[in-house]
Scaffold this motif. Structure first.
Motif, PDB file in Angstrom:
ATOM      1  N   SER A  20       0.860  -1.217  -0.091  1.00 28.18           N
ATOM      2  CA  SER A  20       0.138   0.153   0.141  1.00 28.18           C
ATOM      3  C   SER A  20       0.796   1.106  -0.139  1.00 28.18           C
ATOM      4  O   SER A  20       1.877   1.196   0.824  1.00 28.18           O
ATOM      5  N   ALA A  37      -3.685   8.165   2.514  1.00 30.07           N
ATOM      6  CA  ALA A  37      -3.460   8.087   1.090  1.00 30.07           C
ATOM      7  C   ALA A  37      -2.377   9.330   1.171  1.00 30.07           C
ATOM      8  O   ALA A  37      -2.745  10.506   1.474  1.00 30.07           O
ATOM      9  N   ASP A  60      -3.994   5.654  -4.838  1.00 35.33           N
ATOM     10  CA  ASP A  60      -5.039   4.869  -3.875  1.00 35.33           C
ATOM     11  C   ASP A  60      -6.383   5.902  -3.989  1.00 35.33           C
ATOM     12  O   ASP A  60      -6.465   6.969  -3.275  1.00 35.33           O
ATOM     13  N   ASN A  88      -4.383  -2.532   2.518  1.00 36.64           N
ATOM     14  CA  ASN A  88      -4.064  -2.822   0.985  1.00 36.64           C
ATOM     15  C   ASN A  88      -5.069  -3.384   0.422  1.00 36.64           C
ATOM     16  O   ASN A  88      -5.502  -2.931  -0.740  1.00 36.64           O
ATOM     17  N   GLN A  95      -7.807  -1.023  -0.515  1.00 37.33           N
ATOM     18  CA  GLN A  95      -7.510  -0.190  -1.361  1.00 37.33           C
ATOM     19  C   GLN A  95      -7.700  -0.693  -2.851  1.00 37.33           C
ATOM     20  O   GLN A  95      -8.193  -0.176  -3.858  1.00 37.33           O
TER      21      GLN A  95
END
Length: 437
Positions: A16, A55, A65, A138, A141
């Motif tokens: 991420s 983000a 993201d 992650n 996202q």
């Protein structure tokens, strides 16, 4: 409502780009964000400033993201219900947080805010663990990228083929079902519209397959009754057995549901193509071409499709939908993952009087297999194979469906099949090949 099957986005499992922080809300008033923060504060009154994944570069500024924030709460569980302590993740960004049009069209009361939902996730907390793992952020996202790129919503009962342990480890929780968050309301009104909460549930491949062959909500409801997930649908990455292995009565209920109701999965994204057959010759080939930007290792992403064939026609995005062609014969080819779902398509759908669609992951091409009782189609007994624009419809009479159901049983154990595997029904001028592609 999900409006199409344009599912080209592969869920890459990279790191991420967000960072963990004790970040407060932005200085400018974000009323949608305030409303969701306030809702979570009702559940966690002592965690008004939760650990948050942010983000770094916001999506509307070109960042990768889509979710602005993912809040991570420490949940004590519910001992009386057998729910253990866990981490509760809540996404912020699929709904409209700002109301100024920077990311979502402006909405209002009674209408969906942004996509109309946020994602949640509940991860069993390890003993002695003091901070939540960030890998679930992650996963959230990547799911959000899919929603933004495809325009498809994720709803309770949907499922995602993830094909790898969610935490990038070595466990058996490698797939995803979607449920309803047990603590957050079914829907909440914000200044920018309505928001619901869809919970990610990590499951085994066997549990995903059960959802495909029966229905996602049915399997999710059974998971609530098991020790592996419990009533709050917790994800336990250390779980090594499917709930069917742990409780044979669950497997029996699923099997009874499949036999009684068939499958409510009516479409998958897949690698598939077709060749027109005239006599003994293949005279016309149709195979989607990869664009240079397409990933070499794109895999099908599978989820529930809610369109009937006649509704699907309106959402293809093609203007040449009036070009109708009848094929004298047909040779269909599927990659192994799509081919392994042919038993489901025939036995769980067509033999129950329904339709099933294989939607190309590389283009708008779609192959819909239909039963004679499905209405609003282009095919008939005299014209079983018809192409309209990028859409091929295939009518299977009852006798052929029964033959296919028997012959396709070998596809239930794909690891034992020597590929390519070809099935042929000359009297129907139809050939199907499954390849390892």
């Amino acid at each position: 409502m999900q409006n199409n099957m344009h599912e080209r986005e592969e869920f890459h499992r990279g790191c991420s780009s967000g960072q963990s922080s004790q970040a407060p809300p932005p200085a400018a008033r974000a009323l949608g964000l305030d409303a969701l923060h306030g809702l979570c504060k009702e559940i966690y009154p002592d965690q008004g400033n939760p650990l948050t994944v942010t983000a770094v570069v916001k999506y509307w500024l070109g960042g990768p993201d889509p979710l602005d924030y993912i809040s991570m709460y420490e949940n004590p569980g519910c001992p009386e219900l057998g729910v253990p302590p866990h981490w509760h993740y809540v996404s912020l960004g699929l709904s409209d947080l700002h109301g100024d049009g920077r990311l979502h069209p402006k909405s209002g009361p009674g209408r969906p805010s942004g996509f109309g939902f946020e994602l949640t996730f509940r991860l069993v907390r390890d003993r002695g663990e003091t901070t939540p793992p960030t890998w679930p952020a992650n996963v959230m996202q990547q799911l959000a990228k899919y929603v933004f790129n495809s325009g498809n919503m994720l709803l309770p009962g949907d499922h995602v083929s993830w094909h790898a342990p969610l935490d990038n480890g070595s466990g058996r929780i490698t797939q995803i079902l979607m449920g309803r968050d047990p603590q957050l309301p079914a829907s909440v009104s914000t200044p920018h519209g309505e928001v619901s909460f869809v919970q990610i549930v990590g499951v085994t491949s066997e549990e995903l397959q059960a959802a495909q062959h029966w229905n996602g909500l049915g399997v999710v409801n059974l998971l609530k009754t098991t020790r592996g997930c419990g009533p709050w649908l917790l994800t336990n990455m250390k779980r090594m057995h499917s709930v069917m292995d742990e409780d044979p009565s669950v497997a029996e209920k699923i099997q009874c549901g499949i036999e009684r109701e068939g499958s409510n999965l009516s479409g998958v994204s897949a690698k598939c193509w077709w060749v027109q057959v005239t006599g003994d010759k293949n005279t016309e080939k149709y195979r989607e071409k990869k664009e240079d930007s397409d990933d070499e290792d794109i895999k099908p992403i599978i989820k529930t499709e809610r369109l009937s064939p006649c509704e699907q026609e309106r959402d293809t995005g093609f203007s040449d939908m009036n070009c109708v062609k009848v094929l004298p014969g047909l040779h269909l080819t599927f990659n192994l993952e799509a081919g392994s779902l042919l038993p489901l398509a025939i036995k769980g759908r067509v033999m129950h009087g329904r339709h099933f669609t294989f939607k190309s992951i590389l283009s708008h091409t779609a192959v819909t297999i239909v039963a004679p009782s499905v209405t609003g189609t282009l095919v008939s007994k005299e014209k079983p194979y018809v192409v309209r624009g990028p859409w091929l419809q295939v009518l299977l009479p009852e006798d052929l469906s029964e033959k296919m159901a028997n012959e396709f049983q070998v596809l239930n154990t794909p690891e034992q099949i020597q590929l390519p595997k070809t099935f042929s029904w000359p009297e129907h001028k139809l050939v199907i090949t499954v390849v390892n592609d």
